[in-house]
Scaffold this motif. Structure first.
Motif, PDB file in Angstrom:
ATOM      1  N   ALA A  74      62.935 -93.624 -32.814  1.00  0.00           N
ATOM      2  CA  ALA A  74      62.189 -92.363 -32.822  1.00  0.00           C
ATOM      3  C   ALA A  74      61.904 -91.910 -34.252  1.00  0.00           C
ATOM      4  O   ALA A  74      60.804 -91.439 -34.558  1.00  0.00           O
ATOM      5  CB  ALA A  74      62.963 -91.287 -32.066  1.00  0.00           C
ATOM      6  N   VAL A  75      62.883 -92.063 -35.137  1.00  0.00           N
ATOM      7  CA  VAL A  75      62.694 -91.698 -36.542  1.00  0.00           C
ATOM      8  C   VAL A  75      61.659 -92.629 -37.186  1.00  0.00           C
ATOM      9  O   VAL A  75      60.796 -92.178 -37.951  1.00  0.00           O
ATOM     10  CB  VAL A  75      64.033 -91.733 -37.308  1.00  0.00           C
ATOM     11  N   MET A  76      61.733 -93.900 -36.868  1.00  0.00           N
ATOM     12  CA  MET A  76      60.771 -94.857 -37.439  1.00  0.00           C
ATOM     13  C   MET A  76      59.356 -94.583 -36.935  1.00  0.00           C
ATOM     14  O   MET A  76      58.398 -94.701 -37.690  1.00  0.00           O
ATOM     15  CB  MET A  76      61.204 -96.280 -37.089  1.00  0.00           C
ATOM     16  N   GLN A  77      59.229 -94.180 -35.670  1.00  0.00           N
ATOM     17  CA  GLN A  77      57.912 -93.836 -35.140  1.00  0.00           C
ATOM     18  C   GLN A  77      57.355 -92.602 -35.851  1.00  0.00           C
ATOM     19  O   GLN A  77      56.175 -92.565 -36.206  1.00  0.00           O
ATOM     20  CB  GLN A  77      58.006 -93.583 -33.638  1.00  0.00           C
ATOM     21  N   THR A  78      58.197 -91.633 -36.093  1.00  0.00           N
ATOM     22  CA  THR A  78      57.779 -90.443 -36.832  1.00  0.00           C
ATOM     23  C   THR A  78      57.355 -90.819 -38.248  1.00  0.00           C
ATOM     24  O   THR A  78      56.331 -90.353 -38.747  1.00  0.00           O
ATOM     25  CB  THR A  78      58.926 -89.410 -36.880  1.00  0.00           C
ATOM     26  N   PHE A  79      58.140 -91.677 -38.884  1.00  0.00           N
ATOM     27  CA  PHE A  79      57.812 -92.140 -40.232  1.00  0.00           C
ATOM     28  C   PHE A  79      56.452 -92.825 -40.246  1.00  0.00           C
ATOM     29  O   PHE A  79      55.615 -92.559 -41.128  1.00  0.00           O
ATOM     30  CB  PHE A  79      58.891 -93.099 -40.743  1.00  0.00           C
ATOM     31  N   ASN A  80      56.194 -93.696 -39.282  1.00  0.00           N
ATOM     32  CA  ASN A  80      54.923 -94.417 -39.223  1.00  0.00           C
ATOM     33  C   ASN A  80      53.742 -93.489 -38.996  1.00  0.00           C
ATOM     34  O   ASN A  80      52.681 -93.657 -39.609  1.00  0.00           O
ATOM     35  CB  ASN A  80      54.966 -95.492 -38.143  1.00  0.00           C
ATOM     36  N   LEU A  81      53.909 -92.496 -38.134  1.00  0.00           N
ATOM     37  CA  LEU A  81      52.825 -91.537 -37.901  1.00  0.00           C
ATOM     38  C   LEU A  81      52.517 -90.734 -39.163  1.00  0.00           C
ATOM     39  O   LEU A  81      51.348 -90.521 -39.496  1.00  0.00           O
ATOM     40  CB  LEU A  81      53.191 -90.605 -36.748  1.00  0.00           C
ATOM     41  N   TRP A  82      53.557 -90.291 -39.848  1.00  0.00           N
ATOM     42  CA  TRP A  82      53.340 -89.555 -41.097  1.00  0.00           C
ATOM     43  C   TRP A  82      52.700 -90.455 -42.158  1.00  0.00           C
ATOM     44  O   TRP A  82      51.862 -90.001 -42.932  1.00  0.00           O
ATOM     45  CB  TRP A  82      54.648 -88.956 -41.616  1.00  0.00           C
ATOM     46  N   SER A  83      53.090 -91.714 -42.200  1.00  0.00           N
ATOM     47  CA  SER A  83      52.501 -92.647 -43.169  1.00  0.00           C
ATOM     48  C   SER A  83      51.004 -92.821 -42.935  1.00  0.00           C
ATOM     49  O   SER A  83      50.220 -92.862 -43.880  1.00  0.00           O
ATOM     50  CB  SER A  83      53.182 -94.016 -43.092  1.00  0.00           C
ATOM     51  N   VAL A  84      50.605 -92.925 -41.674  1.00  0.00           N
ATOM     52  CA  VAL A  84      49.172 -93.045 -41.355  1.00  0.00           C
ATOM     53  C   VAL A  84      48.438 -91.785 -41.783  1.00  0.00           C
ATOM     54  O   VAL A  84      47.338 -91.851 -42.346  1.00  0.00           O
ATOM     55  CB  VAL A  84      48.965 -93.337 -39.849  1.00  0.00           C
ATOM     56  N   GLY A  85      49.040 -90.627 -41.547  1.00  0.00           N
ATOM     57  CA  GLY A  85      48.416 -89.370 -41.959  1.00  0.00           C
ATOM     58  C   GLY A  85      48.266 -89.263 -43.467  1.00  0.00           C
ATOM     59  O   GLY A  85      47.213 -88.856 -43.975  1.00  0.00           O
ATOM     60  N   VAL A  86      49.319 -89.652 -44.195  1.00  0.00           N
ATOM     61  CA  VAL A  86      49.266 -89.626 -45.661  1.00  0.00           C
ATOM     62  C   VAL A  86      48.224 -90.624 -46.152  1.00  0.00           C
ATOM     63  O   VAL A  86      47.447 -90.331 -47.065  1.00  0.00           O
ATOM     64  CB  VAL A  86      50.656 -89.918 -46.266  1.00  0.00           C
ATOM     65  N   TRP A  87      48.178 -91.807 -45.538  1.00  0.00           N
ATOM     66  CA  TRP A  87      47.172 -92.806 -45.924  1.00  0.00           C
ATOM     67  C   TRP A  87      45.759 -92.256 -45.722  1.00  0.00           C
ATOM     68  O   TRP A  87      44.884 -92.444 -46.572  1.00  0.00           O
ATOM     69  CB  TRP A  87      47.369 -94.092 -45.118  1.00  0.00           C
ATOM     70  N   ALA A  88      45.533 -91.566 -44.595  1.00  0.00           N
ATOM     71  CA  ALA A  88      44.210 -90.995 -44.342  1.00  0.00           C
ATOM     72  C   ALA A  88      43.841 -89.976 -45.415  1.00  0.00           C
ATOM     73  O   ALA A  88      42.708 -89.967 -45.913  1.00  0.00           O
ATOM     74  CB  ALA A  88      44.165 -90.356 -42.955  1.00  0.00           C
ATOM     75  N   VAL A  89      44.793 -89.150 -45.807  1.00  0.00           N
ATOM     76  CA  VAL A  89      44.519 -88.128 -46.831  1.00  0.00           C
ATOM     77  C   VAL A  89      44.230 -88.772 -48.186  1.00  0.00           C
ATOM     78  O   VAL A  89      43.261 -88.401 -48.855  1.00  0.00           O
ATOM     79  CB  VAL A  89      45.697 -87.129 -46.936  1.00  0.00           C
ATOM     80  N   ILE A  90      45.060 -89.770 -48.596  1.00  0.00           N
ATOM     81  CA  ILE A  90      44.834 -90.382 -49.912  1.00  0.00           C
ATOM     82  C   ILE A  90      43.639 -91.334 -49.907  1.00  0.00           C
ATOM     83  O   ILE A  90      43.243 -91.829 -50.962  1.00  0.00           O
ATOM     84  CB  ILE A  90      46.086 -91.094 -50.477  1.00  0.00           C
ATOM     85  N   THR A  91      43.072 -91.572 -48.741  1.00  0.00           N
ATOM     86  CA  THR A  91      41.857 -92.379 -48.654  1.00  0.00           C
ATOM     87  C   THR A  91      40.611 -91.495 -48.582  1.00  0.00           C
ATOM     88  O   THR A  91      39.643 -91.722 -49.302  1.00  0.00           O
ATOM     89  CB  THR A  91      41.917 -93.309 -47.428  1.00  0.00           C
ATOM     90  N   ILE A  92      40.627 -90.479 -47.735  1.00  0.00           N
ATOM     91  CA  ILE A  92      39.437 -89.658 -47.503  1.00  0.00           C
ATOM     92  C   ILE A  92      39.089 -88.790 -48.711  1.00  0.00           C
ATOM     93  O   ILE A  92      37.948 -88.805 -49.187  1.00  0.00           O
ATOM     94  CB  ILE A  92      39.611 -88.784 -46.241  1.00  0.00           C
ATOM     95  N   ILE A  93      40.039 -88.041 -49.217  1.00  0.00           N
ATOM     96  CA  ILE A  93      39.740 -87.076 -50.288  1.00  0.00           C
ATOM     97  C   ILE A  93      39.256 -87.757 -51.569  1.00  0.00           C
ATOM     98  O   ILE A  93      38.192 -87.418 -52.085  1.00  0.00           O
ATOM     99  CB  ILE A  93      40.935 -86.133 -50.521  1.00  0.00           C
ATOM    100  N   PRO A  94      39.990 -88.742 -52.115  1.00  0.00           N
ATOM    101  CA  PRO A  94      39.477 -89.376 -53.341  1.00  0.00           C
ATOM    102  C   PRO A  94      38.164 -90.132 -53.131  1.00  0.00           C
ATOM    103  O   PRO A  94      37.283 -90.100 -53.982  1.00  0.00           O
ATOM    104  CB  PRO A  94      40.590 -90.344 -53.752  1.00  0.00           C
ATOM    105  N   ALA A  95      38.021 -90.807 -51.983  1.00  0.00           N
ATOM    106  CA  ALA A  95      36.781 -91.552 -51.733  1.00  0.00           C
ATOM    107  C   ALA A  95      35.593 -90.606 -51.612  1.00  0.00           C
ATOM    108  O   ALA A  95      34.509 -90.902 -52.110  1.00  0.00           O
ATOM    109  CB  ALA A  95      36.922 -92.403 -50.477  1.00  0.00           C
TER     110      ALA A  95
END
Length: 161
Positions: A74-95
Motif C-alpha cells: 500500500a505504501v509502495m502504491q502511494t509512492f508510485n502514484l505520487w511519483s507519477v504526479g511529480v513527473w507530470a508536474v516537472i514535465t508539463i510546467i517546464p515544457a
C-alpha cells in the motif's frame, strides 16, 4: 506498400514519391531543419534518456515526502502514484514555458513548435505528457523523426547544442 511504410518506417520506400519529387535525405529536411547541429531533429536515444532522467528526478523528489517500502504494498502504491504526479508536474510546467524538461535540458534537446511560436503552451505540454505516459505514441516515429505526440501537437524535438 512502400509508399505506405515510407511515412513511418525510415529507409522504406522508393527514392522518389509518386509525384516524382525527391524524398528527403535526413530527418527534418521536409520541415526545413538542418541535417545536424543546433536546430536539427533530436534522435530517439536522447529523448529516451531525457525521459529516464525525468523519471529518476520525480522519484527522488517523491522520496522527500513519501518513504517507499518494499514490505508494504500500500505504501509502495502511494509512492508510485505520487511519483507519477511529480513527473507530470516537472514535465508539463517546464515544457510549456521553457520548451524542455529537466532531463531534456541536461541532454541539450528541447520541444519547438513548427509554427515558430516562442512557447510550447500548456495544452500542448499536457497532451505530450499524457501521450508519453501511454508510451506507444511517443515511441513510434515517422521519417521526420516526429512521434505521434509531436504530430498531434504540431511540435518537433530539436537539439539545442
Amino acid at each position: 506498400m512502400a509508399r505506405w511504410t515510407g511515412e513511418w518506417l525510415p529507409g522504406a520506400g522508393d527514392e522518389t514519391t509518386a509525384g516524382g519529387e525527391r524524398t528527403q535525405r535526413w530527418c527534418g529536411e521536409r520541415l526545413g531543419l538542418p541535417e545536424s547541429g543546433v536546430g536539427s531533429v533530436a534522435g530517439g536515444g536522447p529523448r529516451l534518456l531525457g525521459l529516464i532522467i525525468d523519471l529518476v528526478i520525480a522519484s527522488l523528489v517523491t522520496t522527500l515526502f513519501v518513504r517507499p517500502s518494499l514490505q508494504d504494498p500500500a505504501v509502495m502504491q502511494t509512492f508510485n502514484l505520487w511519483s507519477v504526479g511529480v513527473w507530470a508536474v516537472i514535465t508539463i510546467i517546464p515544457a510549456a514555458f521553457f520548451g524542455f524538461t529537466p532531463g531534456m535540458g541536461a541532454l541539450g534537446i528541447r520541444v519547438a513548435r513548427l509554427d515558430g511560436a516562442q512557447w510550447v503552451g500548456v495544452w500542448r505540454a499536457v497532451v505530450r505528457t499524457a501521450l508519453t505516459f501511454v508510451i506507444i505514441p511517443a515511441a513510434i516515429r515517422n521519417i521526420d523523426g516526429r512521434s505521434w505526440l509531436d504530430r498531434l501537437t504540431g511540435t518537433v524535438v530539436i537539439r539545442m547544442r
